[in-house]
Design an enzyme around this catalytic site. Sequence first.
Site, PDB file in Angstrom:
ATOM      1  N   THR A 166      58.987  37.679  24.314  1.00 23.37           N
ATOM      2  CA  THR A 166      58.230  38.377  23.285  1.00 23.37           C
ATOM      3  C   THR A 166      57.191  39.305  23.908  1.00 23.37           C
ATOM      4  OG1 THR A 166      58.550  36.552  21.768  1.00 23.37           O
ATOM      5  CG2 THR A 166      56.718  38.028  21.269  1.00 23.37           C
TER       6      THR A 166
ATOM      7  N   THR B 245      53.427  41.840  39.882  1.00 20.51           N
ATOM      8  CA  THR B 245      54.185  40.784  40.560  1.00 20.51           C
ATOM      9  C   THR B 245      55.552  40.619  39.909  1.00 20.51           C
ATOM     10  OG1 THR B 245      52.291  39.577  41.429  1.00 20.51           O
ATOM     11  CG2 THR B 245      54.257  38.287  40.989  1.00 20.51           C
TER      12      THR B 245
ATOM     13  N   ALA C  89      48.314  46.695  34.684  1.00 19.43           N
ATOM     14  CA  ALA C  89      47.254  47.279  33.854  1.00 19.43           C
ATOM     15  C   ALA C  89      45.848  46.897  34.319  1.00 19.43           C
ATOM     16  CB  ALA C  89      47.445  46.861  32.396  1.00 19.43           C
TER      17      ALA C  89
ATOM     18  N   CYS D 241      40.576  31.732  55.299  1.00 19.80           N
ATOM     19  CA  CYS D 241      39.849  30.788  54.452  1.00 19.80           C
ATOM     20  C   CYS D 241      39.796  31.234  53.010  1.00 19.80           C
ATOM     21  CB  CYS D 241      38.434  30.633  54.960  1.00 19.80           C
ATOM     22  SG  CYS D 241      38.401  29.965  56.598  1.00 19.80           S
TER      23      CYS D 241
ATOM     24  N   GLN E 285      48.085  50.001  43.391  1.00 24.64           N
ATOM     25  CA  GLN E 285      46.758  50.457  43.805  1.00 24.64           C
ATOM     26  C   GLN E 285      46.636  51.980  43.788  1.00 24.64           C
ATOM     27  OE1 GLN E 285      44.137  48.490  44.470  1.00 24.64           O
ATOM     28  NE2 GLN E 285      45.102  46.472  44.642  1.00 24.64           N
TER      29      GLN E 285
END
Lengths: 126, 417
Positions: B260, B72, B223, B349, B202
């Site tokens: 860091t 992300t 990872a 949902c 993926q």
Amino acid sequence: MYSKKVLEHFTRPHNQGVIKKADGVGIVGNPTCGDLMKIYIRVKKDKTKGEVINDIKFETLGCASAIATSSMITDLAKGRTLHEAMKISRDDVADALEGLPPIKMHCSNLAADGLHAAIKDYKNKK
Amino acid sequence: MKQIYLDHGATTPVDKKVLASMLPYFSEKYGNAMSLHEFGNEANKALEKARKSAADFFGADKEEIIFTSGATESNNLVVKGVLRAYYDNIRSNLPKISSNLRVPHIITTAFEHHCVLDACKAAQKENLAEVTFIKPNKEGIIFTEDVKKAIKPNTILVSVMYVNNEIGTVQPIAEIGKLIKNYNSKLPITNYKLLFHTDATQAINYFNCNVNKLGVDLLSMSAHKIYGPKGVGALYIRKGTAIKQVMDGGGQEGGKRAGTHNVPGIVGLGTAISMINDQGTKNKKNEILKLRNYLIDKILKEIPKTRLNGSKIKRSPNNANFSFQNVEGESLLIMLDAEGIAASTGSACSSGSLSPSHVLLSLGMKAEEAHGSLRLTLGKNTTKKEIEYTISKLKNIIEKLRKVSGNVLGDYYQAKK
């Protein structure tokens, strides 16, 4: 995320099925949001109470809470007068199920609407 | 009750070897990799070893790999960092015309992961970029020709995922890479180079990720999809690529990503990625493919009114995604969970939003078909026995839920007429 009560009604729903030649039928929900519910009622005239829901059944395509609320509404409405049944609210259903996740309160808590639609259908047919 | 995990597309267990390699970097070798003392050196050495492993895997130079908190972040850095570099460059080179800057153009697909999709939409909303979202075909494949047609003089970035996370379909990344290389070679030298990014999250486990074969300038990975830890990922950045940091702070990762270093996590990523091309892992891949094909064939054969979503051939070996008519995915998931089987669905949902999977809708599926979807993603520890058990439970559950839904869908459409 679901209460025990919701899971109970979801995995072993009460009054699931069809009433042939029902006195009233209500379909609520839509395929876009994923929940569709059909409530069937049979109405009997009681000498003292007036018009009473004698039998009630449902068919539901939807998530666990949609199925659980369907099952619960049949328990709540069975044996009630039409007047009493019209007063059963979405909140009553959620409370009887020991609560629903917040996101489900809006979209899947359709059963009270379904019941009311079936009663209106019965009244319109009269 | 036995637990069966068929949600490796969501995350994978940390491999024992990976975990063992990480452990010393919590309480023993806990230095900050940026520190100049021995503690720091020790951490830095581990960091650079992991960087080498990742670079080797991608056929890249060590300097071209930066570590992030996951795919992300890598993907956000790509979209936002490429735009940031573009505006910086234009402003400094052409100060006189900066008042009527040309808004750059980004090409991506309609079925990217939300981190790419939403980063692009945010840029669009802030008038930082115009964006074209290419639709896949019914099988879940993007056509290179459609990418070609979408390129405009102001296009600066093409971002196409390698393997779709929901339906597992494989995109022609190398082909698109060639197209973009060819396009760039015909540009005047002064022009802004068109960059090509792939979110390979993926794909790492199962497909060739050599960045030169693919022809990509940027590649994201995470990872925890490859038996490594959560909270760490990487971004490959080809030398000379115009991209600026989004996170401001210390000068870590060549100034491309402040903060860091997550040393144990990065060490874990390094170990996990270095294990992918082991012979043992390769054999496992074949087993997974066989098992997955068995699963697909058997379910399509034994459960009526079922479809496989996405191409069967151009597909990641571990992914199966079905739609069951007259069944809603969340109910299905909860029933499976009650039997100890972990899966996922494209139903609204499950996601906390009100509309079903954007991936399935982008294939032209109806909302109710998307709501009725189930994703099963296998892993290296999945057994035939587990697959058999899942199939038999699935059959019963579908039957049960179809009984509950009866003909309500048909009745609904009948009433609408």
